[in-house]
Motif scaffolding. Structure first.
Motif, PDB file in Angstrom:
ATOM      1  N   SER A 197     -30.698  21.244  85.395  1.00 60.63           N
ATOM      2  CA  SER A 197     -29.813  22.085  84.594  1.00 60.63           C
ATOM      3  C   SER A 197     -29.675  21.617  83.162  1.00 60.63           C
ATOM      4  N   GLY A 198     -30.567  20.714  82.725  1.00 56.21           N
ATOM      5  CA  GLY A 198     -30.485  20.222  81.353  1.00 56.21           C
ATOM      6  C   GLY A 198     -29.286  19.343  81.102  1.00 56.21           C
ATOM      7  N   PHE A 199     -28.770  18.657  82.145  1.00 58.00           N
ATOM      8  CA  PHE A 199     -27.581  17.826  82.015  1.00 58.00           C
ATOM      9  C   PHE A 199     -27.883  16.450  81.440  1.00 58.00           C
ATOM     10  N   GLY A 200     -29.158  16.130  81.244  1.00 59.13           N
ATOM     11  CA  GLY A 200     -29.508  14.866  80.613  1.00 59.13           C
ATOM     12  C   GLY A 200     -29.688  13.728  81.596  1.00 59.13           C
ATOM     13  N   VAL A 201     -30.475  12.738  81.194  1.00 57.40           N
ATOM     14  CA  VAL A 201     -30.659  11.503  81.947  1.00 57.40           C
ATOM     15  C   VAL A 201     -30.526  10.363  80.940  1.00 57.40           C
ATOM     16  N   ALA A 202     -29.387   9.694  80.982  1.00 59.24           N
ATOM     17  CA  ALA A 202     -29.094   8.658  79.995  1.00 59.24           C
ATOM     18  C   ALA A 202     -29.994   7.430  80.199  1.00 59.24           C
ATOM     19  N   PRO A 203     -30.280   6.685  79.123  1.00 64.62           N
ATOM     20  CA  PRO A 203     -29.822   6.951  77.758  1.00 64.62           C
ATOM     21  C   PRO A 203     -30.856   7.674  76.899  1.00 64.62           C
ATOM     22  N   GLU A 204     -32.083   7.830  77.411  1.00 60.81           N
ATOM     23  CA  GLU A 204     -33.168   8.323  76.567  1.00 60.81           C
ATOM     24  C   GLU A 204     -33.194   9.845  76.403  1.00 60.81           C
ATOM     25  N   PHE A 205     -32.759  10.579  77.439  1.00 57.58           N
ATOM     26  CA  PHE A 205     -32.934  12.028  77.436  1.00 57.58           C
ATOM     27  C   PHE A 205     -31.567  12.717  77.426  1.00 57.58           C
TER      28      PHE A 205
END
Length: 414
Positions: free
Chosen positions: A335-343
């Motif tokens: 869902s485009g919620f991100g994957v920390a810390p790079e994305f």
């Protein structure tokens, strides 16, 4: 040196080794049969390959229908197009970010409650199956017609709530009239209070727009310092951003800190940000990141670039391997919620900002992506594709508070 006195062959006559039967000889039947068989096999293989994806999709849909014991349902297509991005096709949601539909007491109460939540949205913490979720589900009142609300709510309640009650379009219309001015539910406690339904132990609602912050950091955010203007003057009081100014609310703290470092070091080019970060200490950069990462703010982004949303969804969810472009979600999380810390999260980011950054990567003006991935991806996309994926991402609900960091912990249980 003596001249060659051998007679020259008349080219109109056949060579001396010519055999008369060579002109009329046919291709041996066994060889001809093999050639024909190979041709048929090659054509069949190409045909099957072309149809492979289409057939696989049909089979997945058929498997779903067999598993649920249901025939063709109008709500299925609506769910896949508008709900599966967050809640997933299997209804299991996303760990610590999006609650599951399967086994949810909210869904088990039937299509009326499902429709009510669709029309109003939920802002705040809810508890589902002993797990706590804290986010923002937007209202879909302006997205779906009464017929679509009824079909989708009935589908969700039947498939994951084992509730066979069918909601009629007239009932959805009447419900829409009753809740149109009520705003979002204030978390699970608000749903229970407003509907009078038993939904288990629900946490109290607490605003996610107020974050504890030291006075000196608050001054940076809302007042600025010296020749630096405030963060809020461009990014908004709640970090929601606007147009070509990015949304900061919900971005991982370490990602924000890295971008501030990159602006200061010239790895990212922006005259305004260069002035702002010039005098910031490392501690201040970290504190600013922590503040914005904790904000939970409804989206004010809109798909306003005229992009093809269907094409944008394809790029975000599946990619386009004919362009060697992977899906956005393969790196930036479900869902485009991100994957920390790079994305970082992409959901609810402003379309103009996303498109401008893609263009900057493609043109070489931005070069600070992890593993240089974005430079290649952006260059492979056309300008129309960049607008389409930017518009689609702007249409998604924002990342729930805090999940930009926690989604990276893949080993944790829901």
């Amino acid at each position: 040196m003596t001249a060659d006195r051998r007679p020259q062959r008349d080219p109109r006559h056949p060579d001396e080794h010519f055999e008369p039967y060579e002109l009329d000889a046919s291709i041996p039947w066994p060889l001809l049969g093999i050639a024909v068989a190979l041709g048929v096999w090659g054509a069949a293989t190409l045909f099957d390959t072309r149809r492979h994806e289409e057939r696989a999709q049909v089979e997945r849909i058929e498997d779903t229908r067999l598993a649920t014991g249901q025939a063709v349902e109008p709500g299925h297509a609506l769910f896949e197009a508008s709900c599966a991005t967050c809640h997933q096709s299997n209804g299991l949601g996303i760990r610590r970010a999006v609650p599951p539909l399967a086994g949810s007491p909210f869904v088990q109460h039937g299509p009326e409650l499902v429709a009510n939540i669709m029309l109003r949205g939920i802002d705040g913490p809810i508890r589902v199956n002993d797990a706590l979720y804290d986010g923002h589900m937007p209202s879909f009142a302006s997205v779906f017609t009464d017929v679509e609300v009824a079909e989708l709510a009935s589908y969700v309640a039947a498939r994951w709530g084992e509730n066979d009650r069918v909601l009629e379009a007239a009932e959805a219309a009447e419900l829409r009239g009753r809740v149109s001015d009520l705003g979002s539910f204030r978390g699970g406690a608000g749903v229970a209070e407003d509907t009078g339904l038993a939904l288990g132990d629900q946490p109290p609602f607490a605003s996610g727009t107020l974050q504890p912050v030291a006075p000196e950091i608050s001054a940076l955010i809302f007042e600025g310092r010296g020749g630096q203007w405030s963060c809020a003057s461009c990014h908004g009081d709640l970090g929601q951003g606007r147009e070509n100014t990015p949304r900061l609310a919900g971005l991982p703290a370490d990602y924000i800190r890295k971008q501030l470092h990159d602006f200061a070091a010239g790895r990212r080019l922006n005259e305004s940000m260069a002035v702002v970060v010039a005098e910031l200490t490392d501690e201040e950069k970290q504190a600013l990141g922590a503040y914005y990462s904790g904000l939970r703010v409804p989206s004010n982004a809109r798909p306003d670039l005229g992009g093809d949303l269907e094409r944008g969804e394809q790029l975000a969810r599946e990619g386009d391997w004919s362009l060697t472009v992977p899906s956005c979600f393969s790196c930036h999380g479900p869902s485009g919620f991100g994957v920390a810390p790079e994305f970082p999260p992409l959901a609810a980011q402003h379309a103009a900002y996303t498109a401008s950054q893609l263009a900057a990567w493609a043109g070489g003006q931005r070069t600070n992506s992890s593993l240089d991935l974005m430079e290649h991806i952006s260059s492979a996309l056309s300008a129309a594709d960049r607008r389409s994926v930017a518009d689609y991402l702007a249409s998604l609900p924002p990342v729930p508070a805090g999940t930009g960091d926690t989604l990276a912990a893949q080993g944790e249980d829901r």
